[in-house]
Each structure stands twice: as C-alpha cells, then as structure tokens.
Write a protein that holds these residues in place. Structure first.
Motif, PDB file in Angstrom:
ATOM      1  N   ASP A 486      -4.962 -34.937 -64.762  1.00 50.85           N
ATOM      2  CA  ASP A 486      -5.060 -35.046 -63.312  1.00 50.85           C
ATOM      3  C   ASP A 486      -3.951 -35.934 -62.745  1.00 50.85           C
ATOM      4  O   ASP A 486      -3.402 -35.662 -61.669  1.00 50.85           O
ATOM      5  N   ARG A 527     -11.051 -26.974 -57.197  1.00 50.09           N
ATOM      6  CA  ARG A 527     -11.135 -28.352 -57.692  1.00 50.09           C
ATOM      7  C   ARG A 527     -10.019 -29.232 -57.157  1.00 50.09           C
ATOM      8  O   ARG A 527     -10.250 -30.402 -56.824  1.00 50.09           O
ATOM      9  N   TYR A 528      -8.804 -28.682 -57.063  1.00 50.14           N
ATOM     10  CA  TYR A 528      -7.646 -29.527 -56.786  1.00 50.14           C
ATOM     11  C   TYR A 528      -7.004 -29.336 -55.423  1.00 50.14           C
ATOM     12  O   TYR A 528      -6.163 -30.153 -55.031  1.00 50.14           O
ATOM     13  N   CYS A 529      -7.362 -28.285 -54.706  1.00 47.72           N
ATOM     14  CA  CYS A 529      -6.583 -27.993 -53.501  1.00 47.72           C
ATOM     15  C   CYS A 529      -7.231 -28.445 -52.200  1.00 47.72           C
ATOM     16  O   CYS A 529      -6.561 -28.522 -51.175  1.00 47.72           O
TER      17      CYS A 529
END
Length: 545
Positions: A486, A527-529
């Motif tokens: 991450d 999850r990440y955007c």
C-alpha cells in the motif's frame, strides 16, 4: 512447539477454521485467506510460510493460478512444501500434476496432513523458525545507558529476553547461540558498528540485525547496504531518538522461515536445446503482467514476459533462457519474434473484451541491429491484427548505454513507424539520464529498487520523485514497477507517475488467467480509488506518441 508456519487458502470458512485450529494447537503459526488473490498479495508482501496449503477451486482467484504465481517467486520466497486440496475425484491424479508436493481429497484428515507436512519439512532440511512476534533473545549494544534501559524495558514488555551492553565485549562473553537479534549502535566509544558487522558473519549462529545511529540517514543507509552485502538480515535501521514502537515491530519481523536456497542456474546447452525445440513446435510459453493507470487503476495494457518454462526441463529462470538464446543472434531473433507474435495475439484478445492499452515487449539490442529489423517487427505486428501504435518495445538501460549509430537510427525508425519505446530500469545507473537525452523514448520505467528503498529511505523517495517529475517535464509516460505494498501505491500517487505494475496489482500470469481478473480489478478500484473518475488517459496517450 514446531515453530513452522502455514498459509492456508480455502473459501470454506468452517473447514479452514478447523484446519487452522488443529495446526495452531500443534504450535504452528497459521495465516488464512479465502481466495488465491488474497494469498498472492500476502506472499508478494513478504509473508514467507514454511508451507502453503490451498484449495484448487475458489472464486476470486483459484488454486492453480496461485500455484503458478508461487512458482514464479524467487526460490528463497517459495514455501518449502506446497499441498493442494480438492473436492473432486482424484483417480489417476498426482500432486506433481499441479506442481505441488502433496494432494488431498476434501475433507482432508488434519492428522495425516500434519504427519505428511512434518515429514516433508524434515526431508527439505528446513529448520523451524519461531512464528513472527514470538519471544526472541535480544542483545542491545548501545553506549548510552538511558537508551539501553528504555529499549530493554520496552522489549521485555513484549515477552522478549533482553540483555544489554555498552561495548563489543558482550559478543565474546556470550555463547554463540545466546541471542538471535542484535540491536547495534553504529557509533560506540571504543569502536564503530561496521567492524562489528564484519565479525558477525563468522559466528556459528548469525543474528538478525537492527541498526541505530544519530548521524543521519546517509550513515544508516550505507551501513545497511554493507550488512546486506555481508549476508546479514537487517530487520530495520533507525535514527535517534528511536521510536520504540517501530523498533518493536521490526523485532517481530523475521527473516524468511526457510533458509535461502541456492538459485541454480540451468545448463545453457540444455536450455538452448529445449528453446529450439519449443520454437520449432510453435512458440515458447509467455505470461502477461498487467499495467494500471496509477490514479484510477484502470487496465492500461500489459507486459509480455517469459513464463519460465520449457518442455522437458524444470522451471527455468527467464534470464537463463535469454542468455542461452543470446549465444546466437538468429536464435535471439526467433525468440523475440515468438514473444511478439503471442503478445500481439494477447493484445487483440483484451481489446475484444473492451480493455484498452498497448502490449509491451522486451527488445534486445542484438535484435534491433538484425537486418531489416524494423520492417520485420512491423510485419509481425500488422499480421497479428495490431497497429505499431499498439506495441511498446522496452529497452534495458544498460543495453543501450553505448548505443551505436545504427542502433539509434533503428530506434528512430521504430518511432517513425508508430511503435512506442520504453526505457527500462531508469535510475539504476547514471547513464539513464543521458539516455533520456539521446534516445527517442516515449516512456520511462523507474528502476524497481528505487521504489523498494523508498519504503525506508528519504533520499530514495526524493530520487523517485525527481525521476517522476523529470519524465513529466520531458513529456514521456512514467511507469513505476515493483508496486507491492500500500505504501508503494501511496508514494506513486503522490508524484507524477502515470502507470503502475507489480504484485499489488497482479504478478505475471498466463493470458487466460489475466483476462479473467475483471472482478479482482474492480475490487482493487473500490479499495484504492475512493470514487476517482476513470479519466486522464488521454493526457498520457498524447505524451506517449
């Protein structure tokens, strides 16, 4: 207590819980996950279990794909024993057919599994290692009495056995096996820590090392590099004043459970013979690693890579295949064209799915200098159904360090034909900046080691940021390789990076497996955007051209 560790991958919670509880009762450290993609992330993130036990059939990434990923890991990161489980009939099926050591019909008998796994581990001569976070024996060599006292008290609170000393004499006074972690101040009154590091490699039992210094990051980085080159395991390096919580987390980190295995180089003649046979039979197996837009994690193409397999041989390192082919320019050309043909076919298939982005292929300089190289590459590309603009050729920085006039002319011709050109490993050596000035590249890939070092070192983060900004100012696309954690993605997004590759997204996979990752890619975006718009690719496309 066995001290062995297991990664258990199964989508049936009750069965996974039963197996995990049983092995935990035997003293194993067990980590569980419900699908192959989660297991891949754990392994690529540094988890190094003694054993991997996986179901073969799971949603969200199956066991067979996971096994292929495990085989692609560096040998020192592969589990010592791999077992697979399946609910399907096993008549006539062997573990070897899946590239595993053991095969079980579900529900597997945990007593039988425990006996089999222990037997395999003994046969592998892999000594057990206490699970991460377990009690460790620590020696602190630090000449500041307050720091010694505070660190010792803090670590003892985690259950570790701690001894302290103001000088190097403690190393001679204590038995060779009395401690497995050394916390070392680099600047002692009577000596410097670097001399101590050199002496550690001669001990019968070599401890893991944590380094401390009040002399800045440069000293710590240099000492860490020295220690690693001496073969020592460095768990961390900290400036003073020391953050005790961070130091405790590093103490809980262990080196690999399995002792590093020798990375065997395949016999060049055998590899060359198998390569010729594979090419004569229609081609060499390749795999694809996807590339994503850094901001939106939208699929943006993939790199075609050697799969590391040849008929009749055990897994072969891709660099050994290339080295065997490089003995003959004709063979290296055949290898490159075989990869290109399959890469073009893969790109055509993902475009049929609505995925956009070029395919990248490594281009050795020897192939570039072959007669009519540019014309041949263009004919193969168009025959497969793509335009040159859909293909990016990757050049290794070292290979073009002393590019000849002929090579520079051929590179210019490739760009005029419409191909993209990517300069790989930028930042590995000083020449990279010179090549950016000399070569008609449309993309740069920042050397993977810079990103890895940026997790720890501020200077590496500054170098990474400078290279990314330079690429942006020069009007070329910037790719960050080796995005595995991450923190890597966070660093990339903080700077002018267009694309990411790495295990956080996906390792290299067979084409069919990569094309089946649509759901996993969507999960990554969620999850990440955080709702980022899937836009911005047009800006990169204009710079690539």
């Amino acid at each position: 207590m066995t001290g062995h560790s297991m990664l258990l991958c199964d989508d049936e919670p009750a069965l996974a819980e039963e197996i995990a509880e049983f092995f935990t009762s035997l003293g194993w450290s067990v980590r569980t996950c419900a699908d192959g993609l989660a297991a891949e992330r754990l392994l690529s993130g540094g988890l190094a279990p003694s054993c991997l036990v996986t179901d073969l059939h799971m949603p969200g990434g199956g066991g067979e794909t996971l096994l292929a990923v495990v085989r692609s890991l560096p040998p020192e990161k592969q589990p010592a024993v791999v077992a697979v489980m399946t609910g399907h009939a096993l008549e006539g099926t062997t573990a070897a057919a899946f590239g595993a050591d053991l095969l079980y019909r579900k529900p597997a008998d945990p007593f039988v599994m425990a006996e089999d796994l222990a037997s395999r581990l003994r046969a592998s001569a892999i000594p057990p290692s206490p699970p991460a976070g377990a009690e460790r024996s620590i020696l602190i060599i630090e000449d500041d009495p307050m720091i010694r006292k505070e660190l010792a008290a803090f670590l003892e609170g985690f259950g570790h056995q701690v001894a302290t000393s103001a000088g190097v004499d403690a190393l001679d006074q204590r038995p060779q096996s009395a401690f497995d972690v050394l916390i070392l101040d680099l600047h002692l009154v009577e000596t410097d820590g670097l001399k101590i590091l050199h002496g550690l490699r001669d001990r019968a039992v070599v401890p893991d090392v944590l380094l401390l210094s009040g002399h800045g990051e440069s000293v710590l980085k240099a000492a860490t590099t020295v220690a690693e080159r001496l073969g020592l395991t460095v768990l961390g390096a900290y400036g003073k004043p020391v953050d005790p919580d961070a130091l405790a987390r590093s103490v809980a980190r262990r080196g690999l459970d399995a002792a590093p295995r020798d990375i065997r180089t395949s016999d060049p003649d055998a590899v060359r013979g198998a390569l010729v046979a594979a090419l004569d039979a229609g081609g060499i197996p390749i795999a694809f690693q996807p590339k994503m837009c850094a901001r939106t994690l939208v699929f943006a193409g993939a790199e075609a890579l050697l799969a590391g397999t040849l008929p009749g041989l055990d897994p072969v390192r891709p660099q050994d295949i290339v080295a065997a082919a490089a003995a003959s320019t004709e063979l290296l050309v055949r290898l490159t064209l075989s990869v290109l043909e399959q890469a073009v076919g893969g790109c055509v298939r993902w475009r049929h799915l609505g995925w956009q982005g070029p395919v990248s292929v490594n281009l050795p300089v020897e192939v570039l200098l072959a007669p009519d190289a540019v014309g041949t590459l263009e004919r193969v590309t168009r025959a497969g159904g793509l335009r040159p603009a859909d293909v990016t050729f990757e050049l290794i920085e070292d290979a073009v360090y002393d590019s000849s006039t002929a090579a520079l002319a051929a590179l210019a011709q490739l760009r005029l034909a419409g191909f993209g050109l990517s300069l790989d490993d930028v930042g590995r050596r000083q020449s990279g900046l010179l090549q950016l000035a000399n070569l008609p590249v449309s993309e740069i890939k920042i050397d993977i080691e810079i990103l890895r070092q940026a997790r720890t070192w501020g200077k590496a983060r500054e170098i990474f940021a400078s290279l990314a900004a330079l690429g942006r100012r020069l009007g070329v696309a910037v790719v960050a390789e080796g995005v595995e954690e991450d923190v890597d993605l966070a660093l990339v997004r903080a700077h002018s990076v267009d694309y990411v590759q790495g295990f956080l997204i996906s390792p290299k996979r067979p084409l069919d497996d990569m094309l089946a990752l649509g759901l996993e890619f969507e999960q990554l975006r969620r999850r990440y955007c955080d709702g980022r718009e899937a836009a911005g690719d047009e800006d990169w496309d204009s710079r690539r051209r």
